[in-house]
Design a protein around this motif. Sequence first.
Motif, PDB file in Angstrom:
ATOM      1  N   LYS A  35       0.822  -1.219   0.000  1.00  0.00           N
ATOM      2  CA  LYS A  35       0.000   0.000   0.000  1.00  0.00           C
ATOM      3  C   LYS A  35       0.855   1.267   0.000  1.00  0.00           C
ATOM      4  CE  LYS A  35      -3.905  -2.039   2.542  1.00  0.00           C
ATOM      5  NZ  LYS A  35      -4.661  -1.929   3.816  1.00  0.00           N
ATOM      6  N   ILE A  36       2.113   1.153  -0.356  1.00  0.00           N
ATOM      7  CA  ILE A  36       2.999   2.331  -0.364  1.00  0.00           C
ATOM      8  C   ILE A  36       3.720   2.459  -1.701  1.00  0.00           C
ATOM      9  CG2 ILE A  36       5.054   3.404   0.677  1.00  0.00           C
ATOM     10  CD1 ILE A  36       4.320   2.176   3.333  1.00  0.00           C
ATOM     11  N   ASP A  37       3.727   3.670  -2.251  1.00  0.00           N
ATOM     12  CA  ASP A  37       4.635   4.019  -3.359  1.00  0.00           C
ATOM     13  C   ASP A  37       5.841   4.734  -2.773  1.00  0.00           C
ATOM     14  OD1 ASP A  37       2.785   3.081  -5.158  1.00  0.00           O
ATOM     15  OD2 ASP A  37       2.042   5.055  -5.733  1.00  0.00           O
ATOM     16  N   VAL A  38       7.036   4.247  -3.098  1.00  0.00           N
ATOM     17  CA  VAL A  38       8.282   4.896  -2.667  1.00  0.00           C
ATOM     18  C   VAL A  38       8.954   5.541  -3.878  1.00  0.00           C
ATOM     19  CG1 VAL A  38      10.648   4.474  -1.858  1.00  0.00           C
ATOM     20  CG2 VAL A  38       8.719   3.320  -0.736  1.00  0.00           C
ATOM     21  N   THR A  39       9.271   6.830  -3.777  1.00  0.00           N
ATOM     22  CA  THR A  39      10.108   7.469  -4.801  1.00  0.00           C
ATOM     23  C   THR A  39      11.302   8.126  -4.101  1.00  0.00           C
ATOM     24  OG1 THR A  39       8.710   9.459  -4.727  1.00  0.00           O
ATOM     25  CG2 THR A  39       8.238   7.860  -6.479  1.00  0.00           C
ATOM     26  N   PRO A  40      12.439   8.245  -4.804  1.00  0.00           N
ATOM     27  CA  PRO A  40      13.693   8.654  -4.156  1.00  0.00           C
ATOM     28  C   PRO A  40      13.876  10.174  -4.048  1.00  0.00           C
ATOM     29  CG  PRO A  40      14.136   8.062  -6.413  1.00  0.00           C
ATOM     30  CD  PRO A  40      12.661   7.862  -6.214  1.00  0.00           C
ATOM     31  N   HIS A  41      13.048  10.842  -3.258  1.00  0.00           N
ATOM     32  CA  HIS A  41      13.141  12.295  -3.059  1.00  0.00           C
ATOM     33  C   HIS A  41      13.318  13.002  -4.419  1.00  0.00           C
ATOM     34  CE1 HIS A  41      14.277  15.498   0.143  1.00  0.00           C
ATOM     35  NE2 HIS A  41      13.699  16.062  -0.904  1.00  0.00           N
ATOM     36  N   MET A  42      12.384  12.751  -5.326  1.00  0.00           N
ATOM     37  CA  MET A  42      12.520  13.240  -6.699  1.00  0.00           C
ATOM     38  C   MET A  42      11.420  14.198  -7.119  1.00  0.00           C
ATOM     39  SD  MET A  42       9.723  11.593  -7.898  1.00  0.00           S
ATOM     40  CE  MET A  42       9.734  11.945  -9.652  1.00  0.00           C
ATOM     41  N   THR A  43      10.393  14.394  -6.289  1.00  0.00           N
ATOM     42  CA  THR A  43       9.236  15.167  -6.778  1.00  0.00           C
ATOM     43  C   THR A  43       9.644  16.551  -7.272  1.00  0.00           C
ATOM     44  OG1 THR A  43       8.737  15.885  -4.531  1.00  0.00           O
ATOM     45  CG2 THR A  43       7.460  14.047  -5.379  1.00  0.00           C
ATOM     46  N   GLY A  44      10.616  17.170  -6.616  1.00  0.00           N
ATOM     47  CA  GLY A  44      10.986  18.536  -6.991  1.00  0.00           C
ATOM     48  C   GLY A  44      11.914  18.625  -8.187  1.00  0.00           C
ATOM     49  N   GLN A  45      12.340  17.504  -8.732  1.00  0.00           N
ATOM     50  CA  GLN A  45      13.297  17.512  -9.844  1.00  0.00           C
ATOM     51  C   GLN A  45      12.694  18.193 -11.068  1.00  0.00           C
ATOM     52  OE1 GLN A  45      16.639  16.236 -10.031  1.00  0.00           O
ATOM     53  NE2 GLN A  45      16.293  16.562  -7.848  1.00  0.00           N
ATOM     54  N   VAL A  46      13.341  19.258 -11.528  1.00  0.00           N
ATOM     55  CA  VAL A  46      12.836  19.993 -12.686  1.00  0.00           C
ATOM     56  C   VAL A  46      13.511  19.477 -13.949  1.00  0.00           C
ATOM     57  CG1 VAL A  46      12.307  22.038 -11.319  1.00  0.00           C
ATOM     58  CG2 VAL A  46      14.512  21.866 -12.476  1.00  0.00           C
ATOM     59  N   GLU A  47      12.801  19.624 -15.062  1.00  0.00           N
ATOM     60  CA  GLU A  47      13.330  19.094 -16.322  1.00  0.00           C
ATOM     61  C   GLU A  47      14.567  19.872 -16.771  1.00  0.00           C
ATOM     62  OE1 GLU A  47      10.421  18.745 -19.396  1.00  0.00           O
ATOM     63  OE2 GLU A  47      11.895  18.120 -20.895  1.00  0.00           O
ATOM     64  N   HIS A  48      14.478  21.202 -16.726  1.00  0.00           N
ATOM     65  CA  HIS A  48      15.603  22.030 -17.176  1.00  0.00           C
ATOM     66  C   HIS A  48      16.194  22.743 -15.963  1.00  0.00           C
ATOM     67  CE1 HIS A  48      14.489  21.100 -21.235  1.00  0.00           C
ATOM     68  NE2 HIS A  48      13.262  21.521 -21.012  1.00  0.00           N
ATOM     69  N   PHE A  49      16.879  21.964 -15.130  1.00  0.00           N
ATOM     70  CA  PHE A  49      17.321  22.458 -13.828  1.00  0.00           C
ATOM     71  C   PHE A  49      18.240  23.676 -13.946  1.00  0.00           C
ATOM     72  CE2 PHE A  49      19.982  22.213  -9.945  1.00  0.00           C
ATOM     73  CZ  PHE A  49      18.975  22.312  -9.013  1.00  0.00           C
ATOM     74  N   ALA A  50      19.251  23.573 -14.802  1.00  0.00           N
ATOM     75  CA  ALA A  50      20.238  24.656 -14.901  1.00  0.00           C
ATOM     76  C   ALA A  50      19.586  25.957 -15.362  1.00  0.00           C
ATOM     77  CB  ALA A  50      21.371  24.253 -15.846  1.00  0.00           C
ATOM     78  N   ILE A  51      18.549  25.860 -16.150  1.00  0.00           N
ATOM     79  CA  ILE A  51      17.865  27.063 -16.645  1.00  0.00           C
ATOM     80  C   ILE A  51      16.926  27.628 -15.585  1.00  0.00           C
ATOM     81  CG2 ILE A  51      16.172  27.893 -18.336  1.00  0.00           C
ATOM     82  CD1 ILE A  51      17.577  25.903 -20.322  1.00  0.00           C
TER      83      ILE A  51
END
Lengths: 316, 316
Positions: B270-286
């Motif tokens: 009953k759990i989905d685990v993701t590796p602290h990724m929700t905030g990851q933006v597609e074009h991070f450097a920009i």
Amino acid sequence: MQKIIAIANLVKDWQFKDIQDIASNYQVKRADELTDVDYPNIEIQYGWNADLAEKYKMNGYDSLRWIQVQFAGINQLPKEIVTDQNIQITNMSGIHATPIAETVFGYILNYYRSLHIYKAREQEKHWAYAKHMSLPEKKMLIFGAGNVGKEIARIGQAFGLETVGVNTSGRNVDHFDQTVKTADGFKQVTDANIIVNVLPETDATQAVFNTDFFNRQENQPLFINVGRGSAVVDEDLINALENDRIAYAALDVFNEEPLPRDHPFWTHEKIDVTPHMTGQVEHFAIETYKIFHANLKAYAEKGDLAVNVVSKEKGY
Amino acid sequence: MQKIIAIANLVKDWQFKDIQDIASNYQVKRADELTDVDYPNIEIQYGWNADLAEKYKMNGYDSLRWIQVQFAGINQLPKEIVTDQNIQITNMSGIHATPIAETVFGYILNYYRSLHIYKAREQEKHWAYAKHMSLPEKKMLIFGAGNVGKEIARIGQAFGLETVGVNTSGRNVDHFDQTVKTADGFKQVTDANIIVNVLPETDATQAVFNTDFFNRQENQPLFINVGRGSAVVDEDLINALENDRIAYAALDVFNEEPLPRDHPFWTHEKIDVTPHMTGQVEHFAIETYKIFHANLKAYAEKGDLAVNVVSKEKGY
């Protein structure tokens, strides 16, 4: 002979009673209570299935004037009934818009945020980033700009997508930044990031998602089919995925349903398969009944239908 | 001695040059070019990591006046730097709002439309309906009504959800149908269908999602944590899932990260685990550079910071 309203859709007891109250000069029967002699006396049919088609064919449908189907398309109805000018057909297209749009964005966000990948990694307890994309300023091309397409476009705009709709006339539709005519949708718009097919099955929408179409795509789009399976040439889609013309596909409808066990879609790593479920509503008996109720009232009071009347020419 | 701008965040070559142009009386150095004697001369730090923390501790940070971190929270910074009144801190909270909201709705739609279940069934080639739910009129309770919470609420309203926000003062915030004070969020609102935590880590948000909280829930909500792991008592959450007080959980942040391999969350059904990724933006450097650029210009021209200044009292 009293005319019959035949019910083959899920109805709750209070709904059954409500039908009897609204249409008091009809006999109301559930499908499992119908005998062969009843069929020629059925005037109103609520809900449809293959079994009914068989029975009508055997016993006749001289009195049949209106069928309220419980789905959005009408391709499950026999041709001779669809073309019979004495019979009007109403569908449920409105109620499916919400769950279809929800499911379409489920597919999209799964792919954009790699959520199926993370789900698979749980078994290996593997903590590492996969690929992450975001929606703002991506282009979404939606084939079909009716109730369902419009709802997908509305949510798409909330996520910051640019929405392009495809319809017969190219006329403007709410929630689409742009609309194009069908032919242009297939040939002119080649830079979509997400392509969604919600077109109903008609002669004009057979095998339209084929190698020609896929080869025109410039942005390796995500391809989603929640319209009809016959719109896609299966082999061409697999080739497009192998050649990276299409990045990924989410498919809910198929040329043959259930999807045969030996079909390559089932285990393809770039395909999500769902069992024709996008339109499934949470409170089906309540949502569908709202539409039947509105039509039954209009029919009983004015011999008219209020909503969701299917055009026999267009086929939806 | 010329003061230094130290860069520990991803920057493209044109961005590096742009920094030098804006702040022409500074020396601009990438983190890997820094020697021990440089540290006491760094005035502006762009980007942060554990290695830098170590080096500053060893070599001193007498000139340090401003740190632009590349994340939303500041709990990765040493306490003595956070509390140093000579040092201002700016964060990236705005750029994470979009990808976090996208991921949150990915979790939600996966659960509401059973998409992970269908994914798993592909291997068995199993064509059958699972459970389907829809969002309209469900209630979503969001702990944290800042940039991120607001963006989740905005999309939530587009999907027809009723949105309730929790913030310190209970003041009204855009896109929330209702806002309540923190204590009331934990104790008074007990009928949510979806609970999302986006609270930053502060002393007041430790172990707040515990058995007391879970036992108050009346609607077997979906629980989503994209704030900080320390807000959740792991054992209590597992108990709540086993006792059906909570129907399902999607977790991106954990008390210990990476989530230890022997932690029961990894394989809980009953759990989905993701590796602290929700905030990851597609074009991070920009995206990150837009914020640093705005602040650097203001700092160089007026000694001021333009956006995303972290309150030392609030900790975010």
